[in-house]
Design an enzyme around this catalytic site. Structure first.
Site, short mmCIF file in Angstrom:
data_model
loop_
_atom_site.label_atom_id
_atom_site.label_comp_id
_atom_site.label_asym_id
_atom_site.label_seq_id
_atom_site.Cartn_x
_atom_site.Cartn_y
_atom_site.Cartn_z
N HIS A 39 -11.74 -6.42 7.35
CA HIS A 39 -12.35 -6.07 6.07
C HIS A 39 -13.65 -5.29 6.26
O HIS A 39 -14.55 -5.36 5.43
CB HIS A 39 -12.62 -7.34 5.24
CG HIS A 39 -11.40 -8.10 4.89
ND1 HIS A 39 -10.85 -9.03 5.73
CD2 HIS A 39 -10.59 -8.06 3.80
CE1 HIS A 39 -9.76 -9.55 5.17
NE2 HIS A 39 -9.59 -8.97 4.00
N GLU A 87 0.82 -1.21 0.00
CA GLU A 87 0.00 0.00 0.00
C GLU A 87 0.86 1.26 0.00
O GLU A 87 0.54 2.24 -0.68
CB GLU A 87 -0.94 -0.01 1.20
CG GLU A 87 -2.08 -1.02 1.10
CD GLU A 87 -1.66 -2.45 1.41
OE1 GLU A 87 -2.42 -3.38 1.09
OE2 GLU A 87 -0.56 -2.63 1.98
#
Length: 336
Positions: free
Chosen positions: A137, A67
């Site tokens: 998530h 990321e």
């Protein structure tokens, strides 16, 4: 397909609206590039499906699972004049990229005295609860980013807004983080124009007018708030004004203040934990400006201050009964 004025429309879900926005931008802007983990074949939620085939592997391409690397590459590409469309596969994993977002993207224009900028950078990420995501998530990290001067933070509540707000986030010359409520990717459809269109950032949407209390929400919680409002109207004749904040930064504070000045009461609904959530900023700002109009202290209906629980998601999230019960007690100490 239907016409609305001169704009032809068709039904799209939120996933399709995001793809349509990306397609529209990339068709118009040859310097736009789309990159992230697995975007070449469409990504986990298939929001970028078919774009590599149309625009080629030099403009739509996969990255390593990093990321910080994804956003760092985006900062560099935007600084070089590209329109950089970065995807973080889940908002929960944006944290390793915070250094690049906070210390590079957000400060690039400021530290150069306005000579350079990375306004061409837009970071997309699936965000919020999905029904089965658990603690890795399902998170809603918007408050971390609204604390950072120099970036925009945008969260749509439906397909029509998703396309228009994403195009605005990309075309606005400020780096932006665009969170997509992933539970809504295929949950509902709306009529979305084929044409390229934008919805201005910093403009909230009054989705339902009311007189007794103002409810502020974003993402899926806009629809939760509308359902709660219907319960309150049916059972207690309480009239709720429901506002979709849409753009957290820039914030349409005048619209929110005008509503609370009218109703005299404020309830903020969001999925993120209560402590230091963006609802706290809304309550503080509106209290300062509406002090003489408030009939009661503002309230927040939020997720709890715990990690996001998979098995207890229904109890963790604000749902229509919890929102309605809170408001009924807030106004009248009434029973639903």
């Amino acid at each position: 397909m239907k016409g609305h004025g001169r704009m032809l429309r068709r039904k799209l879900n939120l996933c399709g609206a995001v793809r349509d926005a990306l397609h529209s931008v990339m068709s118009r802007n040859e310097k736009s590039i789309l990159f992230g983990q697995d975007v070449a074949f469409g990504g986990v939620f298939r929001c970028t499906e078919g774009l590599q085939k149309q625009f080629g592997g030099k403009r739509v391409f996969n990255t390593p699972l990093s990321e910080q690397g994804i956003v760092g590459f985006g900062v560099g590409a935007a600084a070089a004049g590209f329109t950089a469309l970065a995807e973080i596969q889940f908002a929960d994993y944006i944290y390793p990229a915070l250094d690049q977002i906070i210390n590079e993207a957000a400060k690039y224009r400021y530290r150069s005295g306005g000579h350079c900028n990375v306004g061409g950078l837009t970071i997309r990420a699936p965000w919020g609860a999905v029904g089965h995501g658990g603690m890795y998530h399902s998170q809603s990290p918007e408050a971390f980013l609204t604390h950072v001067p120099g970036i925009h933070v945008v969260i749509p509540s439906g397909p029509h807004d998703a396309k228009g707000l994403l195009i605005s986030s990309i075309e606005n010359q400020n780096p932006a983080v665009f969170f997509e409520p992933k539970i809504m990717y295929r949950l509902r459809e709306e009529m979305v124009p084929y044409e390229h269109y934008s919805i201005p950032l910093g403009k909230a949407n009054i989705v339902q007018a009311g007189t007794d209390v103002t409810i502020l929400a974003w993402g899926q919680q806009v629809h939760t708030s509308l359902s709660a409002s219907s319960l309150l109207k049916e059972r207690l004749d309480i009239s709720c004004e429901v506002i979709d904040v849409r753009s957290l930064i820039p914030l349409d504070l005048p619209c929110l203040v005008a509503s609370v000045s009218k109703t005299g009461r404020l309830v903020v609904v969001h999925e993120a934990p209560k402590t230091s959530g963006f609802g706290a900023e809304l309550v503080a700002s509106i209290s300062e400006l509406c002090w003489s109009s408030l009939k009661a202290p503002p309230l927040r209906v939020t997720g709890y201050d715990t990690p996001f629980p998979r098995i207890h998601e229904r109890h963790y999230l604000p749902h229509e009964e919890r929102v309605a019960k809170t408001i009924s007690e807030y106004l009248f100490q009434g029973e639903l």
